[in-house]
Write an enzyme that holds these catalytic residues in place. Structure first.
Site, PDB file in Angstrom:
ATOM      1  N   HIS A   1       0.803  -1.222   0.000  1.00  0.00           N
ATOM      2  CA  HIS A   1       0.000   0.000   0.000  1.00  0.00           C
ATOM      3  C   HIS A   1       0.838   1.275   0.000  1.00  0.00           C
ATOM      4  O   HIS A   1       0.517   2.246  -0.688  1.00  0.00           O
ATOM      5  CB  HIS A   1      -0.940   0.006   1.206  1.00  0.00           C
TER       6      HIS A   1
ATOM      7  N   ASN B   1      -1.592   8.671 -12.446  1.00  0.00           N
ATOM      8  CA  ASN B   1      -1.665   9.937 -11.719  1.00  0.00           C
ATOM      9  C   ASN B   1      -1.124   9.628 -10.338  1.00  0.00           C
ATOM     10  O   ASN B   1      -1.615   8.727  -9.693  1.00  0.00           O
ATOM     11  CB  ASN B   1      -3.109  10.414 -11.555  1.00  0.00           C
TER      12      ASN B   1
ATOM     13  N   HIS C   1      -2.870   4.011  -2.947  1.00  0.00           N
ATOM     14  CA  HIS C   1      -2.189   2.760  -3.318  1.00  0.00           C
ATOM     15  C   HIS C   1      -1.545   2.915  -4.704  1.00  0.00           C
ATOM     16  O   HIS C   1      -2.148   3.499  -5.595  1.00  0.00           O
ATOM     17  CB  HIS C   1      -3.221   1.628  -3.343  1.00  0.00           C
TER      18      HIS C   1
ATOM     19  N   HIS D   1      -0.959   2.704  -8.194  1.00  0.00           N
ATOM     20  CA  HIS D   1      -1.752   2.138  -9.288  1.00  0.00           C
ATOM     21  C   HIS D   1      -1.811   3.105 -10.451  1.00  0.00           C
ATOM     22  O   HIS D   1      -1.517   4.293 -10.304  1.00  0.00           O
ATOM     23  CB  HIS D   1      -3.174   1.816  -8.815  1.00  0.00           C
TER      24      HIS D   1
ATOM     25  N   GLN E   1      -3.945   3.617 -14.533  1.00  0.00           N
ATOM     26  CA  GLN E   1      -5.197   3.327 -15.221  1.00  0.00           C
ATOM     27  C   GLN E   1      -4.946   3.118 -16.703  1.00  0.00           C
ATOM     28  O   GLN E   1      -3.919   3.544 -17.229  1.00  0.00           O
ATOM     29  CB  GLN E   1      -6.180   4.480 -15.046  1.00  0.00           C
TER      30      GLN E   1
HETATM   31 ZN   LIG Z   1      -3.647  -0.146  -0.602  1.00  0.00          ZN
END
Ligand SMILES: [Zn+2]
Length: 388
Positions: free
Chosen positions: A161, A201, A212, A214, A216
């Site tokens: 995370h 982003n 977290h 990530h 897209q």
């Molecule tokens: Zn997370």
């Protein structure tokens, strides 16, 4: 290609599962098969997603209108992060208790999968031919609207995370790149999809609603305005000079040298001559390729080193990790693939510690950017790997 370099790396291991509400999730990496053995036990139903694209006749571009997104998850507390692996008593978007890289359909997508026979419905979408601009049938009407068919996916870079992309190891970054390549090919093959955009982003300042690590992926049913403009410029340059504009830009940056940030064997990173943002870097493979699927194993391998290096330089700029937007520019499906050059554009909206570059009147109202940082100075700071 250099002989012996190898065309493409071995196919990445992946396994697909269906979430409780019918969306697809794909695990990537050596543990993919094992992770796919865990079913989604959440009692969730499909979000009623609706999306349309409307044509702006003045600018000649499509705008996505997706109202259901107002209800999406906004900065949940860390112990409710939907991108963490599931644990007993805490079920997330990822059913498995562990994963390496995971990609799933966004629960609150801007572009939606059509109901019923998806591929057939997307192919039959009215005005689909007009959107590509190659039908020779003139522009869409003044009030043109059509379904916002496409696909939006979320790419989880790591199960950790608190990590960021810059924290990934070379092999973790390589797995993310493999996932981008896989999804770029798969989404471009969907009927009606014209362009695939993989992006990240990072940072609250950019409007990120989940911390977290990530990114897209958007699969658009039209060529994006930005790319359409580049394609037009590219065609003009070819007509007037008989040469490829991307090739000449890269050669001129290499020749000038003052804005080069990293010069590697297969990749070159530079601050563009007319950078729009305070710290903006464009990263090109030296060999012009239309999209991610055309990168050789050696190019993929070196990309990971160069990109991680770049992100770490960005994080040294300010007193805190730089908020940034990073995105892959790939040839649209029906564009002149021989002319387009795959590249990544990375920029931060921060110009100094605690100071953000806002899209104010001139930028938002007129699209005319005013950049407070001289590109050569930005390049020198990034090249030295220093703070602002
Ligand atoms: Zn997370």
């Amino acid at each position: 290609m250099t002989p012996g370099e190898g065309a493409a790396p071995a196919a990445v291991k992946k396994a697909s599962v269906t979430l409780a509400d019918g969306r697809e999730l794909i695990y990537f990496g050596a543990s993919a098969g094992e992770s796919a053995g865990y079913p989604d036990r959440r009692p969730i139903g499909r979000v009623e997603a609706s999306s349309q694209v409307r044509y702006d006749p003045l600018l000649g571009e499509w705008v996505i209108i997706a109202s259901h997104r107002q209800d999406r998850t906004y900065l949940p507390p860390a112990d409710h992060c939907p991108l963490d692996p599931s644990q007993p008593g805490r079920l997330t978007e990822i059913p498995a208790p562990g994963y390496e890289v995971a990609v799933f359909e966004n629960r609150f997508p801007s572009l939606v999968t059509p109901p019923g026979d998806a591929p057939a419905a997307m192919a039959a979408a009215p005005e689909a031919a007009l959107a590509s601009g190659d039908g020779g049938t003139g522009p869409p009407g003044l009030l043109a609207v059509r379904p916002g068919y496409g696909r939006c996916e979320v790419v989880c870079f790591s199960p950790q995370h608190a990590a960021s992309f810059a924290d990934l190891t070379h092999d973790q970054a390589a797995l993310v790149l493999s996932a981008w390549i896989d999804r770029s090919a798969a989404l471009a093959a969907l009927p009606g999809v014209e362009q695939v955009f993989c992006f990240e982003n990072r940072g609250r300042e950019i409007g990120v609603t989940l911390s977290h690590p990530h990114g897209q992926i958007y699969a658009y049913p039209f060529v994006t305005p930005r790319t359409a403009r580049v394609l037009a410029t590219l065609a003009c340059y070819r007509r007037d000079r008989g040469r490829n504009l991307f090739d000449d830009v890269l050669a001129s940056e290499l020749g000038d040298g003052s804005r080069i940030v990293i010069e590697a064997e297969r990749w070159v990173a530079f601050v563009p001559h007319a950078a729009h943002w305070p710290y903006e870097v464009h990263l090109y493979p030296r060999r012009r390729v239309p999209d991610l699927t055309e990168l050789t194993a050696a190019e993929q391998d070196e990309f990971c080193d160069v990109y991680l290096d770049l992100l770490r330089r960005f994080d040294l700029l300010f007193d805190a990790p730089a908020p940034y937007i990073s995105g892959w520019h790939q040839a649209p499906r029906h564009a002149e693939r021989d002319e387009f050059a795959l590249h990544l554009e990375l920029f931060t909206i921060r110009r100094a510690a605690g100071k953000l570059k806002y899209l104010a009147g001139s930028e938002s109202g007129m699209g005319a950017f005013a950049n407070d940082i001289v590109p050569e100075r930005a390049a020198a700071t990034l090249r030295r790997g220093e703070a602002v």
